[in-house]
Design an enzyme around this catalytic site. Structure first.
Site, PDB file in Angstrom:
ATOM      1  CB  SER A 313      32.825   9.106 -22.817  1.00  0.00           C
ATOM      2  OG  SER A 313      32.897   9.272 -24.489  1.00  0.00           O
ATOM      3  CG  ASP A 395      26.723   8.710 -28.201  1.00  0.00           C
ATOM      4  OD1 ASP A 395      26.792   9.484 -28.943  1.00  0.00           O
ATOM      5  OD2 ASP A 395      26.780   8.781 -27.332  1.00  0.00           O
ATOM      6  CG  HIS A 424      28.601  11.629 -25.550  1.00  0.00           C
ATOM      7  ND1 HIS A 424      28.514  10.396 -26.586  1.00  0.00           N
ATOM      8  CD2 HIS A 424      29.321  12.266 -25.447  1.00  0.00           C
ATOM      9  CE1 HIS A 424      30.006  10.215 -25.708  1.00  0.00           C
ATOM     10  NE2 HIS A 424      30.764  10.925 -25.448  1.00  0.00           N
TER      11      HIS A 424
END
Length: 445
Positions: A313, A395, A424
């Site tokens: 991320s 995601d 995610h």
């Protein structure tokens, strides 16, 4: 090379009862304790289509393990992260129905969103399918003075003396690992970041590769530096760092007091100074990552050759940025990178986290200009070392459209592990795959 991993859809191989157990226990985006189990299976096993093809989705819904017969499902379809432009209803027969989506003309992703109400409870699910995603091109363009801007910043950093403290952290040390808490000064103003350093116990000089791990988004410090202890157990120096100057040894009360400085907005720092490239919050963060490499390369245990960066991320974004800014980095492993194609909302499509499209006041010439200097797409264009990336199609935080926008511009040796069902998150198996990939690069493979 792209390895397409198809997860959890084993109904044709094992009995339904066993598949439910495997599906629920093995997929984090299916809560362990839930009455309902959705399965939405595209008719292409890899969930990918060419533009112009019409996907057919096999939809199944079980409650308490029982197929839900006669239940009405409300569905809508939309481009990745966009508002729905198709919708309707369908009735399940023996818990199953099929739905054909309309063809898509442009490369990208289409999101089928499903909702059902049963006995007053609402259950939702979604599945995304891709259309010629290898042809996705980023909206973000390279500023003409991008390299000059970052060269000046790196020159300024190089003039700043390297200062740090390193203190044993015995509560994280084991019979195999030595652990230390590091405070690393980033600039002449005295701003600092913290990190936990782990390495094999009694590591010999010149014996260990380095893996630097920047954090995901949020105003947070380091909670569990031993989550990836297998790096040190397998011969690596690992540096798990934070970016806000939050000492992980502080009390909860101290942390809350400092967090107030961020106006109570969990990720508001990603907007801080956005209207000026020289004042943007992430300028110091990007340079802090390079400074971490400066520190790590002073360690006598480093083998003098191998430096990896790895994160997910925001951490995936910072891993790519660090590898692009610092030629000492020899390998990068990035999971669903944030800060990617951030201005793509200007083209009416999915934008990278933190989704400035949803933040009022972001659509100004000054802020759009700053985004380009900090966008992962432009750093990915500069990568020279081997790259491992992984992302999921479902995601909604770092959408697959933006991960492809990054991956498609990389000209360095690259490999992708695609996990379509993932939201995610990454599984322990995927995390280990990144470790194994880095270790193979360190071994010269």
């Amino acid at each position: 090379m792209i390895r397409r991993i198809l997860l959890h859809f084993l109904l044709s191989v094992i009995t339904f009862a066993l598949s439910v157990i495997s599906f629920v226990a093995g997929a984090e985006n299916y809560p362990y304790r839930t009455d309902a189990l959705w399965i939405a299976q595209p008719d292409h096993a890899d969930w990918l289509y060419k533009t112009g093809e019409a996907p057919e989705i096999d939809i199944r819904l079980y409650r308490y393990g029982i197929p839900q017969d006669g239940v009405e499902v409300v569905w809508e379809a939309a481009d990745d992260l966009m508002a729905a432009d198709e919708k309707g209803t369908l009735a399940l027969k023996d818990g199953q129905a099929k739905l054909r989506l309309r063809p898509v003309k442009k490369p990208g992703f289409r999101d089928l969103r499903l909702t059902v109400k049963i006995d007053g409870a609402t259950y939702r699910h979604h599945v995304k399918v891709g259309f010629s995603p290898e042809k996705i091109e980023p909206y973000t363009r390279m500023p003409s003075d991008f390299d000059e801007f970052w060269r000046k910043n790196l020159d300024e950093l190089a003039k700043t003396p390297l200062k740090y403290t390193i203190t044993p952290a015995p509560r994280y040390s084991t019979d195999k690992i030595d652990a230390f808490l590091v405070k690393l000064t980033v600039n002449r103003q005295g701003q600092a970041v913290y990190g936990y350093l782990t390495m094999p116990k009694d590591a010999k000089p010149g014996s260990c590769p380095i893996v630097m791990c920047p954090p995901g988004a949020g105003i947070k410090t380091i909670k569990n530096p031993m989550l990836h202890k297998y790096y040190a157990e397998n011969g690596c120096i690992r540096f798990e760092m934070e970016i806000h100057g939050l000492n992980p040894e502080m009390t909860e009360e101290q942390f809350l007091e400092i967090a107030k400085a961020f106006s109570g907005k969990e990720n508001g720092y990603l907007c801080n100074g956005l209207d000026n490239r020289d004042n943007y919050y992430m300028r110091r963060v990007y340079l802090a990552c390079v400074r971490a490499i400066d520190f790590l390369t002073t360690l006598p245990q480093w083998n003098g050759r191998d430096i990896g960066v790895q994160g997910g991320s925001q951490g995936g974004a910072l891993a790519i940025v660090t590898a692009a800014l610092d030629p000492r980095v020899t390998a990068v492993a990035a999971f669903h990178p944030a800060l990617s194609d951030m201005a793509a909302f200007k083209a009416g499509r999915a934008d990278g986290y933190p989704h400035f499209s949803r933040i009022p006041g972001s659509d100004t010439p000054e802020k759009l200009s700053t985004m380009a200097y900090y966008d992962v797409v432009n750093f990915a264009r500069r990568l020279k070392c081997p790259v491992f990336m992984t992302w999921g199609y479902n995601d909604n935080t770092c959408a697959p459209t933006t991960s492809y926008a990054v991956y498609n511009v990389i000209t360095a040796p690259k490999e992708a592990l695609l996990t379509p069902v993932n939201e995610h998150w990454t599984s322990d198996t995927t995390e280990r795959a990144a470790h194994d990939w880095l270790k193979a690069r360190f071994a010269g493979k």
